[in-house]
Write a protein that holds these residues in place. Structure first.
Motif, PDB file in Angstrom:
ATOM      1  N   GLU A   2       3.841 -10.543  19.645  1.00 43.17           N
ATOM      2  CA  GLU A   2       4.834  -9.656  19.008  1.00 43.17           C
ATOM      3  C   GLU A   2       4.150  -8.482  18.321  1.00 43.17           C
ATOM      4  O   GLU A   2       3.089  -8.626  17.740  1.00 43.17           O
ATOM      5  CB  GLU A   2       5.565 -10.456  17.927  1.00 43.17           C
ATOM      6  N   GLU A   3       4.814  -7.332  18.353  1.00 43.36           N
ATOM      7  CA  GLU A   3       4.298  -6.164  17.641  1.00 43.36           C
ATOM      8  C   GLU A   3       4.406  -6.408  16.146  1.00 43.36           C
ATOM      9  O   GLU A   3       5.405  -6.949  15.681  1.00 43.36           O
ATOM     10  CB  GLU A   3       5.185  -4.948  17.989  1.00 43.36           C
ATOM     11  N   PRO A   4       3.396  -5.986  15.339  1.00 42.87           N
ATOM     12  CA  PRO A   4       3.569  -6.129  13.873  1.00 42.87           C
ATOM     13  C   PRO A   4       4.788  -5.342  13.417  1.00 42.87           C
ATOM     14  O   PRO A   4       5.096  -4.288  13.965  1.00 42.87           O
ATOM     15  CB  PRO A   4       2.293  -5.517  13.299  1.00 42.87           C
ATOM     16  N   THR A   5       5.435  -5.876  12.405  1.00 45.13           N
ATOM     17  CA  THR A   5       6.711  -5.288  11.994  1.00 45.13           C
ATOM     18  C   THR A   5       6.523  -3.981  11.239  1.00 45.13           C
ATOM     19  O   THR A   5       5.479  -3.736  10.638  1.00 45.13           O
ATOM     20  CB  THR A   5       7.458  -6.316  11.136  1.00 45.13           C
ATOM     21  N   THR A   6       7.542  -3.136  11.274  1.00 41.50           N
ATOM     22  CA  THR A   6       7.490  -1.898  10.495  1.00 41.50           C
ATOM     23  C   THR A   6       7.896  -2.181   9.057  1.00 41.50           C
ATOM     24  O   THR A   6       8.592  -3.151   8.783  1.00 41.50           O
ATOM     25  CB  THR A   6       8.458  -0.857  11.084  1.00 41.50           C
ATOM     26  N   PHE A   7       7.484  -1.287   8.150  1.00 42.20           N
ATOM     27  CA  PHE A   7       7.790  -1.489   6.736  1.00 42.20           C
ATOM     28  C   PHE A   7       9.271  -1.231   6.487  1.00 42.20           C
ATOM     29  O   PHE A   7       9.848  -0.281   6.999  1.00 42.20           O
ATOM     30  CB  PHE A   7       6.944  -0.540   5.879  1.00 42.20           C
ATOM     31  N   GLU A   8       9.868  -2.119   5.670  1.00 39.28           N
ATOM     32  CA  GLU A   8      11.250  -1.899   5.239  1.00 39.28           C
ATOM     33  C   GLU A   8      11.360  -2.315   3.793  1.00 39.28           C
ATOM     34  O   GLU A   8      10.677  -3.260   3.367  1.00 39.28           O
ATOM     35  CB  GLU A   8      12.209  -2.814   6.029  1.00 39.28           C
ATOM     36  N   ARG A   9      12.223  -1.661   3.055  1.00 37.14           N
ATOM     37  CA  ARG A   9      12.470  -2.067   1.675  1.00 37.14           C
ATOM     38  C   ARG A   9      13.957  -1.876   1.379  1.00 37.14           C
ATOM     39  O   ARG A   9      14.519  -0.826   1.685  1.00 37.14           O
ATOM     40  CB  ARG A   9      11.628  -1.218   0.723  1.00 37.14           C
ATOM     41  N   HIS A  10      14.562  -2.895   0.822  1.00 34.32           N
ATOM     42  CA  HIS A  10      15.976  -2.808   0.442  1.00 34.32           C
ATOM     43  C   HIS A  10      16.110  -3.299  -0.978  1.00 34.32           C
ATOM     44  O   HIS A  10      15.474  -4.286  -1.364  1.00 34.32           O
ATOM     45  CB  HIS A  10      16.845  -3.685   1.352  1.00 34.32           C
ATOM     46  N   VAL A  11      16.962  -2.634  -1.759  1.00 35.27           N
ATOM     47  CA  VAL A  11      17.227  -3.072  -3.122  1.00 35.27           C
ATOM     48  C   VAL A  11      18.688  -3.485  -3.202  1.00 35.27           C
ATOM     49  O   VAL A  11      19.578  -2.686  -2.903  1.00 35.27           O
ATOM     50  CB  VAL A  11      16.932  -1.958  -4.152  1.00 35.27           C
TER      51      VAL A  11
END
Lengths: 128, 361
Positions: A2-11
């Motif tokens: 699997e490709e490493p995941t992209t950065f995500e941030r949720h508040v």
């Protein structure tokens, strides 16, 4: 691979739909045996006493009940937290015996109820 | 019914996803900034026995010390000063003080002393501080932050004398304290104990307990779906399920059950066994980071489970949560974070705080 995941941030603010309460029941004349259904029924009757049939008509879950210590964990929708808490506070007697609910911990996260640092007891404190 | 009755205290949940191998990953910063850790909980699905490398790291966790009735001014004495500032890995927090009722004091690494004081104590002490961010209508709580590494607070300066006389004479605060420092394995590691020996510190080790859960319904998680829109469940449901596992709450109830309708969130699968391990005490962030590194190595060999979880709970009554962000206790003092480590080194990081807290970093 699997490709490493992209950065995500949720508040998330106030996104928890429920609140959770860890409570215990103190009885004046010491422990008596309660089944989990009786315990829940006691809380429902406390709600009805304070808010009436219609006011008490909201669901809550008795997630866990320990009959030996009379401690329990409840789950309630946010809208019902204040009503449930106030009903628990104002319940004074059960079958003519004085009793009191103690609210040990309240949190919008159930996981937080498993890590209460106020439970850390390292012997008698001299400065209390 | 009045709408006031339906209001609830505010809570915040920050969810991040990234990969441990990513250069810009901030997992190490988030772990290192959460200074005061009370309990760690590790859940490894499809695992029966605590792996030896992990139990090895846990048994090497630095001890912590309970010091009874320590006068706060002692932390300003030169001998503490030099040791604390030089090492940069000493943490201390007042023990058995409730931040919503009493004064609460914490020492951060690199010499930052934070005092969360009620109004009377603040006025009596006479030091410069600011009102708490979480006061209601009247300012009833104040926070005094002293940066011991600041040149203006070096021993001998006027400001230092003022602070020392405040803590010694005007308001002689004395509390039980918990101290810990990260041990690098060198000779200087016992220096904290020697420093505190006058006050008879009692050494404690973090308490480890673990057991194996059988036939556990377990949510299926996909690293790419953090929000739980398509493949995984949403973060709140996942954290709720983790709480249920930690508290031994049944996840299999009928929808029409009188007692509880709680069920494991979908999508789910059943795992035949899972290891739940908890460590309780006063744990430094450096030790937490070491444990995290070992947990990441769990996937160096092929494993049945695609993920494992690490939860770290902060102290309810510490005056700070992450870094120097002020922390308080309204109806609860939760400040915890949870890391889900996937076998491809992706991770999810959930950071949760309550009403009297700043947003996690």
């Amino acid at each position: 691979m699997e490709e490493p995941t992209t950065f995500e941030r949720h508040v998330y603010k106030n996104a928890s739909v429920y609140h959770y309460m860890k409570i215990s029941l103190d009885l004046e004349n010491g422990k008596r045996s309660f089944s989990d259904a009786q315990f829940k029924q006691l809380i429902i009757s406390a709600l009805k006493e304070l808010y009436g049939e219609v006011g008490a008509a909201f669901p809550f879950d008795l997630l866990k009940f320990d009959p030996s210590s009379l401690k329990a964990i409840l789950r309630v929708y946010n809208k019902g937290l204040v009503k449930l808490w106030s009903a628990l506070t104002l319940l004074g007697s059960y079958q003519n015996e004085a009793c009191a609910f103690r609210v040990i911990q309240v949190s919008p996260f159930l996981l937080a109820l498993s890590g209460n640092s106020r439970e850390l007891q390292l012997g008698e404190s001299l400065t209390s | 019914m009045s709408p006031e009755l339906e209001k609830c205290p505010r809570s915040l949940l920050v969810c991040e996803k990234s990969n441990f191998m990513n250069e810009k990953s901030r997992h190490d910063i988030h772990v290192s900034k959460h200074s005061f850790n009370y309990k760690i909980s590790v859940l490894i699905p499809e695992c029966a026995v605590l792996p030896a490398n992990i139990s090895g790291v846990i048994s090497n966790f630095s001890p912590y010390y309970l010091v009874r009735d320590l006068p706060v001014y002692e932390l300003l004495q030169e001998k503490y000063y030099e040791t604390v500032l030089q090492k940069g890995t000493v943490y201390a927090v007042s023990y058995n003080t409730k931040i919503d009722e009493d004064n609460s004091i914490a020492l951060l690494p690199r010499g930052q002393l934070v005092l969360s004081l009620n109004k009377d104590a603040y006025e009596q002490l006479g030091l410069e501080g600011r009102p708490s961010l979480y006061n209601h209508r009247k300012a009833m709580r104040y926070v005094v932050t002293l940066n011991l590494s600041d040149k203006t607070l070096a021993p001998g300066t006027k400001r230092y004398q003022r602070v020392l006389s405040g803590l010694k004479d005007r308001l002689p605060l004395r509390y039980d304290f918990l101290f810990t420092e990260y041990n690098t394995g060198g000779d200087e590691d016992k220096s904290l104990y020697k420093l505190l020996s006058q006050y008879k510190p009692v050494e404690h080790k973090a308490v480890l307990s673990h057991h194996t859960l059988k036939n556990l319904p377990c949510p299926t998680l996909y690293p790419s779906d953090l929000k739980g829109t398509t493949l995984s469940c949403d973060p709140h449901s996942f954290l709720e399920w983790l709480g249920a596992v930690n508290l031994d709450i049944s996840c299999e109830n009928a929808a029409d059950s009188f007692l509880s309708t709680y069920i494991c969130p979908e999508p789910k699968s059943s795992v035949s066994q899972a290891l739940l391990c908890t460590i309780t005490g006063f744990i430094s962030p450096e030790d937490v980071y070491l444990l995290l590194q070992e947990l990441r190595k769990y996937f160096d060999e092929p494993k049945f489970t695609p993920w494992l979880s690490l939860t770290v709970h902060g102290f309810m009554d510490s005056p700070v949560s992450w870094g120097a962000t002020e922390h308080g206790f309204l109806k609860g003092g939760e400040n915890f974070y949870n890391l889900v480590c996937f076998k491809n080194q992706d991770y999810w990081l959930h950071m949760a705080t309550g009403a009297h807290d700043g947003c996690p970093p």
